[in-house]
Scaffold this active site. Structure first.
Site, short mmCIF file in Angstrom:
data_model
loop_
_atom_site.label_atom_id
_atom_site.label_comp_id
_atom_site.label_asym_id
_atom_site.label_seq_id
_atom_site.Cartn_x
_atom_site.Cartn_y
_atom_site.Cartn_z
CG HIS A 8 -5.85 -2.59 0.80
ND1 HIS A 8 -5.30 -2.23 -0.41
CD2 HIS A 8 -5.16 -1.90 1.75
CE1 HIS A 8 -4.33 -1.36 -0.20
NE2 HIS A 8 -4.21 -1.16 1.10
CB SER B 280 -0.96 -0.05 1.19
OG SER B 280 -2.03 0.86 1.03
#
Length: 248
Positions: A217, A86
């Site tokens: 995610h 990320s």
């Protein structure tokens, strides 16, 4: 200010440096040490405003963060690969670029949970409510975490600084990396579609790969051993020491 620390025991001839997601710290990668070859070290940031450094002021400037990490890595000439998840992907990418400009290219760059920087839209600095909503949606912290005002007050400075650096990031054109770039993601991560991962290929002059695992995610938390094996395999191939037992 020293930011990096070694997670693994012993001395290795090469190393992998893992950069965490916004608000995270290097301890999220400690389990990876169980799957490391003996000749590879695992390093990660020990960042201000979290864990043992909770009372220190956070790093709020992306260029300063990247420059500090690059300086620490440049002081050691061993072969190095970078992994980031990320926000950590953007940090790893910019560190790799900076080291290459200093004629110290990394061996391999593995990015995760982030679309290629050149396709990212402009994003605004989030409010505290938006940050917490994002954490909830990704399952980064247990539900009770959000019900402890005193704890939230302690962790918010680090979260704010990371999210603002992430959302304020603006891509600048530059030379392609000499390192191979591998992009990883979760099949159910709607914020990072497959085409966003595939676009990382434009950042490498020597080759790229894309790999996805089931999950959202934070897929890497439930597939820690598989992701670690993939990253270690990418690193070993980059230094000419492929391991047949590792995925990749």
């Amino acid at each position: 200010m020293t930011l990096l620390r070694r997670l693994s025991a012993g001395d290795g001839t090469s190393r992998i440096v893992c950069l965490p997601y916004a608000g995270g710290n290097g301890t999220v990668y400690e389990s990876w040490t169980a799957w490391l070859p003996s000749e590879v070290e695992l390093w990660a940031p020990d960042l201000p405003a979290r864990e043992q450094r909770m009372l220190e002021a956070p790093v709020e400037d992306m260029d300063l963060l990247v420059a500090t990490l690059a300086d620490e890595l440049a002081a050691d000439g061993r072969p190095t690969s970078l992994f980031g998840h990320s926000f950590g992907s953007l940090v790893a990418f910019e560190v790799a670029r900076r080291l290459q400009r200093r004629s110290l290219p990394v061996n391999c760059l593995v990015v995760s949970g982030m679309a290629a920087p050149q396709v990212l839209p402009d994003r605004h600095a989030p409010t505290d409510a938006e940050i917490l909503a994002n954490l909830r949606s990704h399952g980064v912290a247990p539900p009770e975490f959000f019900q402890q005002p005193d704890l939230l007050e302690l962790v918010m400075p680090g979260l704010r600084s990371d999210y603002r650096m992430a959302m304020g990031y603006r891509y600048r054109d530059g030379e392609k990396l000499s390192a191979r770039v591998c992009a990883l993601g979760g099949t159910e991560d709607t914020g990072v579609p497959a085409e966003g991962l595939a676009a990382w290929a434009e950042q490498s002059g020597t080759g790229s790969a894309t790999r996805m695992w089931p999950g959202g995610h934070m897929y890497l938390l439930s597939h820690a051993e598989e992701v670690a094996a993939y990253v270690i395999g990418c690193h070993m191939r980059s230094i000419g020491r492929p391991l047949q037992s590792l995925e990749g």
